[in-house]
Design an enzyme around this catalytic site. Structure first.
Site, PDB file in Angstrom:
ATOM      1  N   GLN A   1     -10.293 -29.101 -21.151  1.00 40.33           N
ATOM      2  CA  GLN A   1      -9.745 -27.843 -21.674  1.00 40.33           C
ATOM      3  C   GLN A   1      -8.485 -27.402 -20.938  1.00 40.33           C
ATOM      4  OE1 GLN A   1     -13.817 -25.790 -21.473  1.00 40.33           O
ATOM      5  NE2 GLN A   1     -12.858 -24.810 -23.216  1.00 40.33           N
TER       6      GLN A   1
ATOM      7  N   HIS B   1     -23.049 -27.468 -23.253  1.00 40.10           N
ATOM      8  CA  HIS B   1     -21.764 -27.176 -23.918  1.00 40.10           C
ATOM      9  C   HIS B   1     -20.605 -27.773 -23.110  1.00 40.10           C
ATOM     10  CE1 HIS B   1     -18.891 -24.209 -25.960  1.00 40.10           C
ATOM     11  NE2 HIS B   1     -18.175 -24.737 -24.994  1.00 40.10           N
ATOM     12  N   GLU B   2     -20.604 -27.537 -21.790  1.00 42.82           N
ATOM     13  CA  GLU B   2     -19.503 -28.033 -20.961  1.00 42.82           C
ATOM     14  C   GLU B   2     -19.505 -29.555 -20.876  1.00 42.82           C
ATOM     15  OE1 GLU B   2     -17.197 -26.050 -20.421  1.00 42.82           O
ATOM     16  OE2 GLU B   2     -18.359 -24.270 -20.909  1.00 42.82           O
TER      17      GLU B   2
ATOM     18  N   HIS C   1     -17.836 -31.333 -23.663  1.00 40.03           N
ATOM     19  CA  HIS C   1     -16.373 -31.441 -23.533  1.00 40.03           C
ATOM     20  C   HIS C   1     -15.975 -32.737 -22.824  1.00 40.03           C
ATOM     21  CE1 HIS C   1     -14.901 -27.621 -25.080  1.00 40.03           C
ATOM     22  NE2 HIS C   1     -15.720 -26.928 -24.320  1.00 40.03           N
TER      23      HIS C   1
ATOM     24  N   GLY D   1     -17.706 -20.838 -18.495  1.00 47.96           N
ATOM     25  CA  GLY D   1     -17.660 -22.270 -18.230  1.00 47.96           C
ATOM     26  C   GLY D   1     -16.317 -22.824 -18.666  1.00 47.96           C
TER      27      GLY D   1
ATOM     28  N   CYS E   1     -16.283 -20.573 -27.271  1.00 48.25           N
ATOM     29  CA  CYS E   1     -15.598 -21.524 -26.393  1.00 48.25           C
ATOM     30  C   CYS E   1     -14.165 -21.046 -26.202  1.00 48.25           C
ATOM     31  CB  CYS E   1     -15.617 -22.908 -27.044  1.00 48.25           C
ATOM     32  SG  CYS E   1     -14.756 -24.176 -26.101  1.00 48.25           S
ATOM     33  N   LEU E   2     -13.667 -21.151 -24.990  1.00 52.20           N
ATOM     34  CA  LEU E   2     -12.291 -20.713 -24.726  1.00 52.20           C
ATOM     35  C   LEU E   2     -11.272 -21.541 -25.502  1.00 52.20           C
ATOM     36  CD1 LEU E   2     -12.471 -19.991 -20.894  1.00 52.20           C
ATOM     37  CD2 LEU E   2     -12.612 -18.366 -22.786  1.00 52.20           C
TER      38      LEU E   2
HETATM   39 NI    NI Z   1     -16.134 -24.890 -24.510  1.00 59.45          NI
END
Ligand code: NI
Length: 187
Positions: A50, A140-141, A144, A45, A98-99
């Site tokens: 991000q 989660h996304e 953000h 995701g 998370c990236l």
């Molecule tokens: Ni994330």
């Protein structure tokens, strides 16, 4: 085109986001780039903040998780202006990464059942009930898009234990194999 991923500590991850309008320039190209960036970093995701954009856009492809979480099979989606409705209070705790926080993972409690409303890449409306890890990924996304990261759900005690790792992220002192932008000036 692969885009740099902004790392924990960068202010863009905390900014408010704007809804995406149908006249947004080169939206399909942007969505393609977000998928390419996510796959190259082995993520499932990625949210627009991000990659430094304060708009309400998310890409998800959870198919890689299908062996452990069958609900994730074949789910590749672009979510424009997604809205989550919590269906009941049942919570579940699982490990998340998370990236934007490379090298870290923590247990996070989230509600299990949601109803998601969103527009796809052609601005067609969708509505679906989701549960399990798919629901978790979506939550989660969407966090953000509201300036939140999963670490915000982790207890202060636990964060104290990993404070050095969090500081290293903010200072750009870490290794990962994808392009990043950090709050620190330069590595
Ligand atoms: Ni994330």
């Amino acid at each position: 085109m692969k885009l740099p991923i902004y790392i924990y500590g960068h202010p863009v991850l905390r900014r408010a986001t704007e809804p995406v309008t149908s006249d947004y320039p080169e939206l399909h190209k942007l969505i393609d780039d977000m998928f390419e960036t996510m796959y190259a970093a082995d993520g499932c995701g990625l949210a627009a903040p991000q990659i430094g954009l304060s708009i309400r856009l998310v890409v998800i492809d959870t198919d890689i998780l299908k062996d452990q979480f069958p609900e994730c099979a074949g789910r590749k989606m672009a979510l424009i202006n997604p809205e989550i409705e919590i269906l009941d209070g049942e919570e579940c705790t699982r490990s998340e990464g998370c990236l934007s926080l490379p090298g870290l993972s923590e247990n996070v409690g989230r509600v299990e059942h949601i109803r998601l409303r969103w527009l796809d890449e052609n601005f067609q409306p969708h509505e679906e009930e989701m549960s399990g890890f798919l629901s978790r990924c979506v939550q989660h996304e969407c966090d953000h898009l509201d300036g939140k990261v999963y670490m915000d759900h982790v207890s202060a005690t636990r964060k104290l234990l990993i404070r050095n790792k969090l500081r290293n992220l903010m200072e750009g002192k870490f290794n990962c194999d994808y392009k990043v932008k950090t709050a620190a000036r330069r590595r």
